[in-house]
Write a protein that holds these residues in place. Structure first.
Motif, PDB file in Angstrom:
ATOM      1  N   LYS A   1       0.810  -1.212   0.000  1.00 43.69           N
ATOM      2  CA  LYS A   1       0.000   0.000   0.000  1.00 43.69           C
ATOM      3  C   LYS A   1       0.852   1.275   0.000  1.00 43.69           C
ATOM      4  O   LYS A   1       0.849   2.050   0.956  1.00 43.69           O
ATOM      5  CB  LYS A   1      -0.933   0.018   1.223  1.00 43.69           C
TER       6      LYS A   1
ATOM      7  N   ILE B   1      -3.737   7.185  -4.402  1.00 43.82           N
ATOM      8  CA  ILE B   1      -2.315   6.925  -4.638  1.00 43.82           C
ATOM      9  C   ILE B   1      -1.787   7.872  -5.723  1.00 43.82           C
ATOM     10  O   ILE B   1      -2.423   8.049  -6.759  1.00 43.82           O
ATOM     11  CB  ILE B   1      -2.102   5.451  -5.051  1.00 43.82           C
TER      12      ILE B   1
ATOM     13  N   ARG C   1       2.325   5.035  -0.955  1.00 39.13           N
ATOM     14  CA  ARG C   1       1.655   6.325  -1.192  1.00 39.13           C
ATOM     15  C   ARG C   1       1.914   6.805  -2.611  1.00 39.13           C
ATOM     16  O   ARG C   1       1.173   7.618  -3.144  1.00 39.13           O
ATOM     17  CB  ARG C   1       2.172   7.374  -0.197  1.00 39.13           C
TER      18      ARG C   1
END
Lengths: 247, 308
Positions: free
Chosen positions: B150, B183, B152
């Motif tokens: 996950k 994102i 950024r």
């Protein structure tokens, strides 16, 4: 007027074990034509192109390239065609002049024929100052232009171009297509694959393959009309998407 | 805070300047494209952003963290997909994914929702070795692995090069989905038409930025009238146009020729001269400049600038 056929393909089938890579392909390509060969990755383009170049034999069907039967005399085909791709083009450790000489020699040209033609070619390409430069020191764009010129150096009846413009800048891409036009206007047939859909519109006719079959074959404008799409890109996405989801 | 801030970033390999004094910012949640041919410096720039090489000069921060001094912390926030397929070919699809999850201290389950729309398509093949996948599947696996912790920011180096137009379209649809998750994405491509899918683009050539803006603004900056000329005998048409003093530039463009005229010249002049040259009934229409027309224009300016 009956146009001269340079490639004749009838019911071409190529199987690898249980997998059918080319499923009854039928098409003709004419002298001096720019013929675009499109399809998704894995659609069977490379397999068909290898057969047309004499590198692989068909499982069945009839394939004539420059009048030569691809099942019987594939070696003869190799002598009569030119080939270039982005992956394989020129020898990096040889100079521009040495590469031209090598290719001329491979295609059986005599040295006294090669040398004057080589100098004339360098002149025409505006390459004179690069004659003794190693290929690896040339910018990609120049390399690709030279690779194309070398592929048609022995005046073949047909030249096969496998994604010739991959990654080159737009100016070079345009110049490259001008070279293709010029080559076709000399009567050399140009058979080209590309992932740039706008380039498909430069072709006289295009064929689109999907899952081993030809799903469309006509002039770009006729295909756009037939499918009611505005661009070849849109057309491609519409008809080249495989039916079963093989990813 | 900006997702990426680059100031005077420069990188040399020996005598070659791969990246030449670049400054730009990327906003959080932006889908930002670097458009340019091979050798433009895209890969070098992306490696700097991914904290994999230290720039020769300049400064770059991601979310306020410096790519040189803050690389350890930053790597937790970066998902990087290099241009060359670089997963483990001998591991299966599932093993690769689990491996990447583990080294980032997470599990497939924890962030599955994020990769689901992409991974679901290759999940039927999860026991297959990565080396045995088709191009499109490899690309989906690589994206899944880059996303599993996950990040950024996603740094995608030419993810669509050599990929057919169908898979390319699907890939961009996936990126739009990820953008909605907040994102930030920087992506490079040599395909000019893909630029239209980005929020903003930077046009790159020989290590330099020739322009940064939204695709619409870049196109509208073309600044002069562009004409599309078509005739069945394209090569003859092109050669004829090249000889005309009124024609400033003419380039093959799909099934037609794109042309610009010198001040004061009108398409009627061209039509008349084509007629005289034996090229009858050529169609001349005004054309909307595409990203590629702008790129060509800017490239010519760069050449003039470097010659001065």
């Amino acid at each position: 007027m009956e146009r001269e056929k340079v490639i004749e393909v009838k019911d071409l089938v190529k199987r690898f074990g249980a997998f059918t890579a080319n499923d009854r392909l039928t098409f003709d390509v004419y002298r001096g034509e720019i013929f675009g060969f499109l399809g998704a990755n894995g659609a069977g383009k490379t397999t068909a192109m290898r057969i047309l170049c004499g590198l692989s034999r068909p499982t069945s069907g009839r394939v004539l390239v420059a009048g030569i039967d691809a099942s019987r005399r594939p070696e003869e085909i190799k002598k009569r065609i030119g080939y270039m791709s982005q992956r394989f083009s020129l020898y990096e450790d040889l100079t521009v002049r040495e590469n031209i000489e090598l290719y001329g020699g491979i295609y059986g040209m005599a040295m006294k024929e090669i040398l004057p033609r080589r100098e004339a070619l360098l002149e025409r390409l505006d390459f004179t100052s690069y004659g003794d430069t190693l290929i690896r020191a040339l910018p990609l764009g120049l390399k690709q232009k030279l690779a194309f010129a070398v592929a048609v150096f022995h005046d073949p009846g047909i030249v096969f171009l496998d994604e010739p413009t991959s990654g080159v800048d737009p100016v070079t891409r345009r110049q490259f297509w001008e070279m293709i036009y010029e080559t076709a206007s000399r009567g050399i047939t140009v058979f080209v694959t590309t992932h740039y859909m706008d380039e498909a519109e430069y072709c006289d006719r295009i064929t689109i393959m999907s899952e081993g079959r030809i799903v469309a074959l006509d002039t770009p404008s006729a295909l756009l009309r037939q499918y009611g799409t505005k661009s070849v890109e849109e057309l491609f996405v519409k008809i080249a998407r495989p039916q079963r989801n093989t990813v | 805070m900006k997702a990426i801030e680059a100031k005077n970033i420069t990188h040399h390999y020996g005598k070659i300047t791969a990246v030449d004094d670049l400054s730009f910012t990327v906003g959080e949640g932006e889908l930002f494209g670097f458009i340019g041919p091979d050798g433009a410096g895209k890969t070098t720039l992306f490696r700097i952003a991914a904290t994999l090489i230290i720039p020769s000069g300049g400064r770059m921060t991601l979310f306020g963290l410096n790519v040189v001094s803050g690389f350890r912390e930053l790597r937790n926030h970066i998902g990087y997909m290099p241009g060359r397929f670089s997963l483990y070919q001998d591991l299966t699809v599932e093993e690769n994914l689990r491996f990447y999850a583990t080294i980032f201290g997470t599990t497939i389950k924890e962030n599955y929702y994020l990769i689901e729309p992409i991974y679901r398509q290759i999940e039927p093949f999860k026991k297959r070795r990565a080396g045995q996948l088709s191009g499109g599947m490899k690309q989906k696996l690589a994206l899944s692995c880059a996303l599993i912790h996950k990040p950024r920011v996603l740094i995608l180096d030419e993810p669509t090069t050599g990929v057919d137009a169908v898979s390319r379209t699907e890939f961009w649809e996936m990126l739009e989905g990820l953008k909605e998750e907040g994102i930030t994405i920087i992506v490079s491509t040599p395909y000019m038409d893909e630029a239209l899918r980005c929020d903003r683009i930077a046009l790159m050539q020989q290590g330099r930025l020739m322009g940064i803006d939204t695709p619409a603004a870049i196109r509208s900056a073309y600044g002069r009238k562009l004409w599309s000329v078509s005739h069945p005998e394209r090569y003859r048409l092109l050669l004829a146009l090249r000889k005309m003093p009124q024609v400033a530039a003419s380039e093959p463009f799909g099934d037609s020729v794109h042309m610009t005229l010198h001040e004061g010249a009108i398409p009627e002049d061209v039509r008349r001269m084509l007629d005289e040259a034996g090229i009858h009934d050529a169609a001349i229409n005004e054309a909307t400049p595409g990203i590629e027309d702008v790129f060509l224009e800017l490239m010519k300016k760069e050449v003039r600038r470097s010659e001065v």
